[in-house]
Design a protein around this motif. Structure first.
Motif, PDB file in Angstrom:
ATOM      1  N   ARG A  48      80.921  18.058  59.889  1.00 23.68           N
ATOM      2  CA  ARG A  48      79.961  17.065  61.011  1.00 23.68           C
ATOM      3  C   ARG A  48      79.739  15.997  60.208  1.00 23.68           C
ATOM      4  N   ASN A 108      70.065  18.117  67.512  1.00 25.55           N
ATOM      5  CA  ASN A 108      68.930  18.795  67.086  1.00 25.55           C
ATOM      6  C   ASN A 108      67.457  18.420  67.302  1.00 25.55           C
ATOM      7  N   GLU A 144      76.391  16.890  68.628  1.00 27.08           N
ATOM      8  CA  GLU A 144      75.248  18.355  68.294  1.00 27.08           C
ATOM      9  C   GLU A 144      74.018  17.422  68.126  1.00 27.08           C
TER      10      GLU A 144
END
Length: 98
Positions: free
Chosen positions: A20, A56, A54
């Motif tokens: 990533r 967080n 993604e």
């Protein structure tokens, strides 16, 4: 479409070690205009299944994970706005100098 393919190859190359890439490190460029263009094209990579976003929220980090091949997006898609303003770009650019 060629621009998307090139950007996807670039993403796969950058993510080859860790799987990533930090969102800002991927879209960030030397100029604000180029950064906005890369963010725009990256949104299509995600929409068309070339990559996954993604998020967080606790760490306030966003990553992009490339898919090995485009995947069919199933179900409802979720829109996630990411602000690409000049101040954020300047903060990112200054942070790169460390």
């Amino acid at each position: 479409f060629e621009n998307l393919e090139n950007l996807w190859r670039e993403l796969k190359e950058e993510a080859s070690m860790k799987g990533r890439v930090k969102y800002w490190d991927f879209i960030g460029s030397d100029t604000y205009e180029e950064t906005v263009k890369r963010a725009y094209l990256t949104s299509f990579l995600i929409t068309y299944g070339y990559a996954i976003l993604e998020i967080n929220p606790l760490e306030e980090e966003i990553f992009i994970l490339p898919n090995e091949k485009p995947s069919e997006v199933k179900g409802e898609s979720i829109s996630f706005p990411i602000s690409i303003n000049f101040e954020e770009w300047m903060k990112w650019k200054e942070g790169r100098k460390d």
